[in-house]
Write a protein that holds these residues in place. Structure first.
Motif, PDB file in Angstrom:
ATOM      1  N   VAL B  77       0.852  -1.189   0.000  1.00 43.50           N
ATOM      2  CA  VAL B  77       0.000   0.000   0.000  1.00 43.50           C
ATOM      3  C   VAL B  77       0.890   1.241   0.000  1.00 43.50           C
ATOM      4  O   VAL B  77       1.781   1.364   0.837  1.00 43.50           O
ATOM      5  N   GLU B  78       0.666   2.104  -0.966  1.00 41.42           N
ATOM      6  CA  GLU B  78       1.398   3.369  -1.003  1.00 41.42           C
ATOM      7  C   GLU B  78       0.441   4.453  -0.526  1.00 41.42           C
ATOM      8  O   GLU B  78      -0.477   4.857  -1.242  1.00 41.42           O
ATOM      9  N   ALA B  79       0.624   4.888   0.737  1.00 39.00           N
ATOM     10  CA  ALA B  79      -0.269   5.901   1.302  1.00 39.00           C
ATOM     11  C   ALA B  79       0.052   7.258   0.682  1.00 39.00           C
ATOM     12  O   ALA B  79       1.199   7.696   0.699  1.00 39.00           O
ATOM     13  N   THR B  80      -0.967   7.880   0.140  1.00 38.49           N
ATOM     14  CA  THR B  80      -0.805   9.136  -0.586  1.00 38.49           C
ATOM     15  C   THR B  80      -1.860  10.123  -0.087  1.00 38.49           C
ATOM     16  O   THR B  80      -3.023   9.747   0.047  1.00 38.49           O
ATOM     17  N   PRO B  81      -1.489  11.367   0.196  1.00 31.86           N
ATOM     18  CA  PRO B  81      -2.511  12.323   0.641  1.00 31.86           C
ATOM     19  C   PRO B  81      -3.667  12.415  -0.374  1.00 31.86           C
ATOM     20  O   PRO B  81      -3.433  12.365  -1.581  1.00 31.86           O
ATOM     21  N   GLN B  82      -4.875  12.537   0.155  1.00 26.36           N
ATOM     22  CA  GLN B  82      -6.066  12.458  -0.694  1.00 26.36           C
ATOM     23  C   GLN B  82      -6.066  13.476  -1.836  1.00 26.36           C
ATOM     24  O   GLN B  82      -6.412  13.141  -2.978  1.00 26.36           O
ATOM     25  N   GLY B  83      -5.699  14.705  -1.513  1.00 24.87           N
ATOM     26  CA  GLY B  83      -5.690  15.737  -2.542  1.00 24.87           C
ATOM     27  C   GLY B  83      -4.611  15.491  -3.579  1.00 24.87           C
ATOM     28  O   GLY B  83      -4.778  15.788  -4.773  1.00 24.87           O
ATOM     29  N   THR B  84      -3.490  14.936  -3.132  1.00 23.33           N
ATOM     30  CA  THR B  84      -2.396  14.609  -4.047  1.00 23.33           C
ATOM     31  C   THR B  84      -2.830  13.504  -5.003  1.00 23.33           C
ATOM     32  O   THR B  84      -2.597  13.580  -6.213  1.00 23.33           O
ATOM     33  N   LEU B  85      -3.505  12.492  -4.470  1.00 18.18           N
ATOM     34  CA  LEU B  85      -3.971  11.376  -5.305  1.00 18.18           C
ATOM     35  C   LEU B  85      -4.976  11.859  -6.356  1.00 18.18           C
ATOM     36  O   LEU B  85      -4.891  11.492  -7.533  1.00 18.18           O
ATOM     37  N   ALA B  86      -5.932  12.684  -5.934  1.00 19.91           N
ATOM     38  CA  ALA B  86      -6.933  13.196  -6.877  1.00 19.91           C
ATOM     39  C   ALA B  86      -6.243  13.969  -8.000  1.00 19.91           C
ATOM     40  O   ALA B  86      -6.590  13.836  -9.181  1.00 19.91           O
ATOM     41  N   GLU B  87      -5.253  14.779  -7.623  1.00 23.07           N
ATOM     42  CA  GLU B  87      -4.572  15.605  -8.617  1.00 23.07           C
ATOM     43  C   GLU B  87      -3.660  14.776  -9.517  1.00 23.07           C
ATOM     44  O   GLU B  87      -3.484  15.089 -10.693  1.00 23.07           O
ATOM     45  N   MET B  88      -3.085  13.678  -8.982  1.00 25.59           N
ATOM     46  CA  MET B  88      -2.278  12.768  -9.809  1.00 25.59           C
ATOM     47  C   MET B  88      -3.105  12.228 -10.967  1.00 25.59           C
ATOM     48  O   MET B  88      -2.645  12.128 -12.103  1.00 25.59           O
ATOM     49  N   LEU B  89      -4.355  11.844 -10.648  1.00 23.81           N
ATOM     50  CA  LEU B  89      -5.230  11.266 -11.664  1.00 23.81           C
ATOM     51  C   LEU B  89      -5.681  12.348 -12.645  1.00 23.81           C
ATOM     52  O   LEU B  89      -5.691  12.148 -13.857  1.00 23.81           O
ATOM     53  N   GLY B  98       3.191  16.270 -14.200  1.00 26.03           N
ATOM     54  CA  GLY B  98       3.114  16.226 -12.743  1.00 26.03           C
ATOM     55  C   GLY B  98       2.730  17.596 -12.231  1.00 26.03           C
ATOM     56  O   GLY B  98       2.317  18.464 -13.006  1.00 26.03           O
ATOM     57  N   PHE B  99       2.866  17.795 -10.931  1.00 27.88           N
ATOM     58  CA  PHE B  99       2.456  19.080 -10.351  1.00 27.88           C
ATOM     59  C   PHE B  99       3.234  19.317  -9.067  1.00 27.88           C
ATOM     60  O   PHE B  99       3.864  18.402  -8.523  1.00 27.88           O
ATOM     61  N   LEU B 100       3.165  20.543  -8.570  1.00 26.58           N
ATOM     62  CA  LEU B 100       3.866  20.924  -7.341  1.00 26.58           C
ATOM     63  C   LEU B 100       2.836  21.135  -6.251  1.00 26.58           C
ATOM     64  O   LEU B 100       1.917  21.937  -6.403  1.00 26.58           O
ATOM     65  N   THR B 101       2.976  20.408  -5.150  1.00 22.90           N
ATOM     66  CA  THR B 101       2.030  20.580  -4.042  1.00 22.90           C
ATOM     67  C   THR B 101       2.772  20.909  -2.743  1.00 22.90           C
ATOM     68  O   THR B 101       3.851  20.369  -2.486  1.00 22.90           O
ATOM     69  N   ALA B 128       2.416  12.749 -12.406  1.00 15.24           N
ATOM     70  CA  ALA B 128       1.025  12.398 -12.700  1.00 15.24           C
ATOM     71  C   ALA B 128       0.879  10.886 -12.801  1.00 15.24           C
ATOM     72  O   ALA B 128       1.860  10.177 -13.004  1.00 15.24           O
ATOM     73  N   ALA B 129      -0.344  10.390 -12.642  1.00 13.15           N
ATOM     74  CA  ALA B 129      -0.616   8.957 -12.802  1.00 13.15           C
ATOM     75  C   ALA B 129      -1.462   8.747 -14.055  1.00 13.15           C
ATOM     76  O   ALA B 129      -2.566   9.258 -14.164  1.00 13.15           O
ATOM     77  N   ARG B 130      -0.893   8.037 -14.996  1.00 18.63           N
ATOM     78  CA  ARG B 130      -1.642   7.673 -16.198  1.00 18.63           C
ATOM     79  C   ARG B 130      -1.872   6.174 -16.123  1.00 18.63           C
ATOM     80  O   ARG B 130      -0.929   5.402 -15.934  1.00 18.63           O
ATOM     81  N   CYS B 131      -3.120   5.749 -16.196  1.00 14.40           N
ATOM     82  CA  CYS B 131      -3.437   4.328 -16.007  1.00 14.40           C
ATOM     83  C   CYS B 131      -3.858   3.674 -17.313  1.00 14.40           C
ATOM     84  O   CYS B 131      -4.234   4.339 -18.279  1.00 14.40           O
ATOM     85  N   ASP B 132      -3.810   2.339 -17.314  1.00  8.86           N
ATOM     86  CA  ASP B 132      -4.259   1.592 -18.490  1.00  8.86           C
ATOM     87  C   ASP B 132      -5.779   1.610 -18.581  1.00  8.86           C
ATOM     88  O   ASP B 132      -6.348   1.783 -19.649  1.00  8.86           O
TER      89      ASP B 132
END
Lengths: 236, 217
Positions: B77-89, B98-101, B128-132
Motif C-alpha cells: 500500500v502506497e499511502a498518498t494524501p487524498q488531494g495529491t492522489l486526486a490531482e495525480m489522476l 506532474g504538479f507541485l504541491t 502524474a498517474a496515467r493508467c491503463d
C-alpha cells in the motif's frame, strides 16, 4: 473521563466565527457541529465532495449518495453543492477553507502534528489530513490532553511520523486551550474547570507561556458538574 | 496493469465492474483509488482474490482485510494524501507530467520525491498517474459516455474517468445521445470509452421505477 469529548467539542465550537468555511475531521471533530453557538453561521465543507453540510437526515431518509467523509449520512443546507475530489482539494489546498478541526496522536512545540500512523501499528492512511493542515488558514487540534497510557499528547517533539510540519495554531483539550503565536510560541489562554495551572504544567510537555489574562475555570463546568453528579449517584 | 477506480468508501464505488473483474483471470494489478472499498465490498475483494499487488490510496482503514493482506506480505500500500492522489489522476488525464504541491512538506510524503522551491516556498514534485484502465460509476450516462453523478458519489469518479487509456463507466440510468441536458454533464463522453448498466441492486436512485420500466417493455 466520559465527558471529555463533549467538553472539547463544546469549547471548540466557541472558536467558530460567523461566515467561516470549516472542515471537521472524523470522530470528535464532527461533534463540534452539535455545539455551534446561536447567531453563528458557519459553512461546513466535507472533503469527499460537499459544501453546506446540514443536520443528519431523519431516520429512513438516508441516501447513499449523500454522506460525509466518515460515511455518515448528511443533508445539505440551502446554497450547498457537490463536487469532485480534485475540486474539493483545490478548495482545501488553495486556502479557501478558513479553519479545520482535527484530532491528533501528538502535537508539539513547533506546531508539528502527528495524527495518522503509529510506528509498528496498522497503516490506515492519512486521508485528507495532510492537505487540510497545509491548506486551511487556521488549524485547530482538538484532542484529549493525554493518551490512554497517561502520557501527554502535547509533546516537546513528535515521535510519530508527521501529518504536517509547523501547522498547528490552536490546541483545545478537556483541560486547556493553547494558542501558538509566531514569536511567543504556545500560550496557555484558558484552563478548564477542575484544573489548576499546576495541573496543566504537570501534564504538558511542550513549552508554553501563561497568558497575562489567562482564564481559570474557563469552560467545562457543565461537564465537570455532570461527572461529579454521576459519580455520586454511582457512589464513587 | 494499472487501474484507476472511482468512488469513496462505498459512495459511488463501481461495484458492478468490480464484480465483473472478480470473474476475470487477471493479476498483478496496481490500483489507484482513494480507498479499498467499505467493509468487505469493493477493491478489497480483488485483493482477497490475490489479483492486486499494489494499491495507491489515501486511506485503507475502512476495509479490515487490507491490513491482513499487508501483514501477510500479499499487498503493498502506497499511502498518498487524498488531494495529491486526486490531482495525480486529474493531471494524468490532462496531459501534464506532474504538479507541485505544498501538501506533505516536512513529512514522509516527501521521501523519494524532488523538492522544488518556487517563490521562496518548497513544494513536492508529484508525477502524474496515467493508467491503463479506469472503472467509474455514474448516476446517469448516455451511449456516448457523457456522465452525470449524484451527490457525494462524484468524488474520485471524475479524476479517475480522465486518467486512463480505456475508461469504462457503469451507470444507474442509461440514456440515448441527446437525452441528457448538455448543461448538466459532469464528465464529457470524450473521456469515456465504454458504458454499461449498473447492477440494479447497487443503484441508489432509478429515474424510472423498475416496475414501470418492466411494464413498458
Amino acid at each position: 473521563m466520559g465527558n471529555a469529548k463533549q467538553t472539547i467539542a463544546r469549547r471548540a465550537a466557541q472558536e467558530l466565527r460567523d461566515g467561516q468555511i470549516i472542515n471537521l475531521g472524523i470522530g470528535l471533530p464532527t461533534m463540534i457541529a452539535n455545539y455551534v453557538p446561536a447567531g453563528i453561521d458557519v459553512v461546513i465543507q466535507t472533503e469527499n465532495g460537499g459544501i453546506g453540510v446540514g443536520p443528519a437526515p431523519a431516520p429512513g431518509c438516508e441516501d447513499r449518495d449523500r454522506a460525509n467523509a466518515g460515511n455518515q449520512p448528511i443533508t445539505l443546507v440551502a446554497g450547498g453543492s457537490y463536487f469532485d475530489s480534485a475540486t474539493s482539494f483545490a478548495m482545501i489546498r488553495g486556502g479557501h477553507v478558513d479553519s479545520t478541526f482535527l484530532g491528533t496522536l501528538q502535537v508539539d512545540e513547533e506546531g508539528n502534528i502527528a495524527n495518522w500512523i503509529v510506528p509498528g501499528g496498522l497503516l490506515a492512511g492519512m486521508g485528507g489530513a495532510m492537505d487540510l493542515v497545509t491548506g486551511a488558514k487556521i488549524v485547530h487540534i482538538v484532542t484529549e490532553h493525554c493518551a490512554r497510557d497517561g502520557s501527554s499528547k502535547l509533546m516537546q517533539r513528535c515521535t510519530f511520523p508527521l501529518t504536517g510540519a509547523n501547522e498547528a495554531d490552536v490546541i483545545i483539550t478537556e483541560r486547556a486551550v493553547l494558542r501558538r503565536f509566531a514569536h511567543r510560541g504556545w500560550v496557555l489562554e484558558e484552563v478548564a474547570a477542575g484544573y489548576s495551572l499546576a495541573d496543566i504544567a504537570a501534564c504538558t510537555e511542550l513549552a508554553y507561556t501563561v497568558a497575562d489574562d489567562v482564564k481559570l475555570d474557563a469552560f467545562g463546568a457543565d461537564e465537570a458538574a455532570a461527572e461529579k453528579a454521576a459519580r455520586s449517584v454511582l457512589g464513587l | 496493469m494499472s487501474i484507476a477506480i472511482g468512488g469513496f468508501i462505498g459512495q459511488g464505488d463501481p461495484l458492478t465492474l468490480i464484480d465483473y473483474l472478480k470473474t476475470m483471470d487477471v493479476g498483478d494489478l496496481t490500483v489507484y483509488e482513494n480507498d479499498a472499498g467499505y467493509r468487505d465490498r469493493g477493491t478489497v475483494e480483488l485483493v482477497n482474490q490475490g489479483k492486486v499487488k499494489k494499491i495507491v490510496a489515501s486511506h485503507v482503514g475502512t476495509t479490515p482485510d487490507i491490513a491482513k493482506a499487508m501483514n501477510e506480505g500479499r499487498l503493498e500500500v502506497e499511502a498518498t494524501p487524498q488531494g495529491t492522489l486526486a490531482e495525480m489522476l486529474r493531471c494524468g488525464g490532462a496531459g501534464l507530467g506532474g504538479f507541485l504541491t505544498p501538501t506533505g512538506i516536512g513529512t514522509i510524503a516527501e521521501e523519494g520525491k524532488q523538492i522544488v522551491e518556487l517563490n521562496g516556498r518548497p513544494f513536492i514534485l508529484v508525477p502524474a498517474a496515467r493508467c491503463d484502465i479506469a472503472l467509474v460509476r455514474a448516476h446517469r450516462g448516455d451511449t456516448w459516455g457523457n456522465l452525470i453523478f449524484r451527490g457525494t458519489s462524484r468524488n474520485f469518479n471524475v479524476p479517475a474517468a480522465m486518467c486512463a487509456d480505456y475508461v469504462i463507466a457503469e451507470v444507474e440510468n442509461l440514456y440515448t445521445m441527446g437525452e441528457l441536458d448538455p448543461e448538466a454533464i459532469h464528465t464529457s463522453g470524450i473521456f469515456v470509452d465504454a458504458v454499461v448498466r449498473a447492477n440494479v441492486s447497487y443503484c441508489t436512485v432509478r429515474d424510472e421505477p423498475l416496475e414501470a420500466a418492466a411494464r413498458s417493455k
